[in-house]
Design an enzyme around this catalytic site. Structure first.
Site, PDB file in Angstrom:
ATOM      1  N   ASP A 100      32.261 -13.272 -71.293  1.00  0.00           N
ATOM      2  CA  ASP A 100      31.286 -12.647 -70.396  1.00  0.00           C
ATOM      3  C   ASP A 100      30.148 -11.967 -71.141  1.00  0.00           C
ATOM      4  O   ASP A 100      29.022 -11.933 -70.667  1.00  0.00           O
ATOM      5  CB  ASP A 100      31.982 -11.616 -69.501  1.00  0.00           C
TER       6      ASP A 100
ATOM      7  N   GLU B 149      35.548 -10.569 -72.943  1.00  0.00           N
ATOM      8  CA  GLU B 149      35.903 -11.114 -71.632  1.00  0.00           C
ATOM      9  C   GLU B 149      36.281  -9.914 -70.777  1.00  0.00           C
ATOM     10  O   GLU B 149      37.118  -9.103 -71.175  1.00  0.00           O
ATOM     11  CB  GLU B 149      37.081 -12.093 -71.756  1.00  0.00           C
TER      12      GLU B 149
ATOM     13  N   SER C 147      31.964 -17.236 -64.541  1.00  0.00           N
ATOM     14  CA  SER C 147      32.874 -17.222 -63.403  1.00  0.00           C
ATOM     15  C   SER C 147      32.153 -17.688 -62.145  1.00  0.00           C
ATOM     16  O   SER C 147      31.107 -17.164 -61.789  1.00  0.00           O
ATOM     17  CB  SER C 147      33.407 -15.806 -63.209  1.00  0.00           C
TER      18      SER C 147
ATOM     19  N   GLU D 194      30.352  -5.552 -66.170  1.00  0.00           N
ATOM     20  CA  GLU D 194      29.684  -6.274 -67.255  1.00  0.00           C
ATOM     21  C   GLU D 194      28.305  -5.685 -67.527  1.00  0.00           C
ATOM     22  O   GLU D 194      27.942  -5.453 -68.688  1.00  0.00           O
ATOM     23  CB  GLU D 194      29.555  -7.761 -66.903  1.00  0.00           C
TER      24      GLU D 194
END
EC number: 3.1.21.10
Length: 144
Positions: free
Chosen positions: A42, A55, A32, A12
């Site tokens: 995300d 995501e 998460s 990420e």
């Protein structure tokens, strides 16, 4: 933090950094493992009014990727409310691909899944950037 979450967070941060380098306004909104009840993607990235939502999933091997029904439907609702386009970012060894979320199929149990073959056909990061840039509307004044 377990190794899966650590690996996912690293991916990420890499995506956020690369998109920022390409002129996007980007935030990482990992949920998460948190106590958040709402589902958010995300990564949220914007460029000249175009919104993409990502995501991120990371795997060590070519196994299918599953997303629980509740999470998938939550981030789809977020995409609908924001007007953003939702992608699944998949990191495999030596490969990072972006797939339109609509390419995932729903399983009999209601969860969502995508196989390695579909992932391999996904966009690379540069392709995703070009895709977004192709959606940016330009007025005649911007060429003067």
């Amino acid at each position: 933090m377990n190794s899966n979450k650590s690996r996912g967070s690293s991916v990420e941060r890499y995506i956020v950094s690369r998109l920022r380098d390409k002129g996007f306004a980007v935030i990482r909104a990992p949920a998460s493992g948190s106590k958040r009840k709402d589902h958010v993607p995300d990564i949220i990235a914007l460029k000249s009014g175009v919104i993409i939502l990502i995501e991120v999933k990371s795997r060590k091997n070519g196994q299918k990727i599953y997303i629980e029904k509740e999470q998938a439907e939550g981030i789809r609702e977020f995409a609908k409310r924001s007007g953003g386009e939702l992608f699944l970012g998949v990191k495999l060894p030596k490969m990072l691909r972006f797939i339109k979320f609509d390419m995932l199929r729903q399983t009999e149990g209601g969860n969502y899944a995508i196989d390695l073959e579909t992932v391999e056909k996904g966009m690379e990061l540069e392709d995703l950037v070009r895709y977004v840039e192709s959606k940016i509307s330009r007025t005649l004044d911007s060429f003067l």
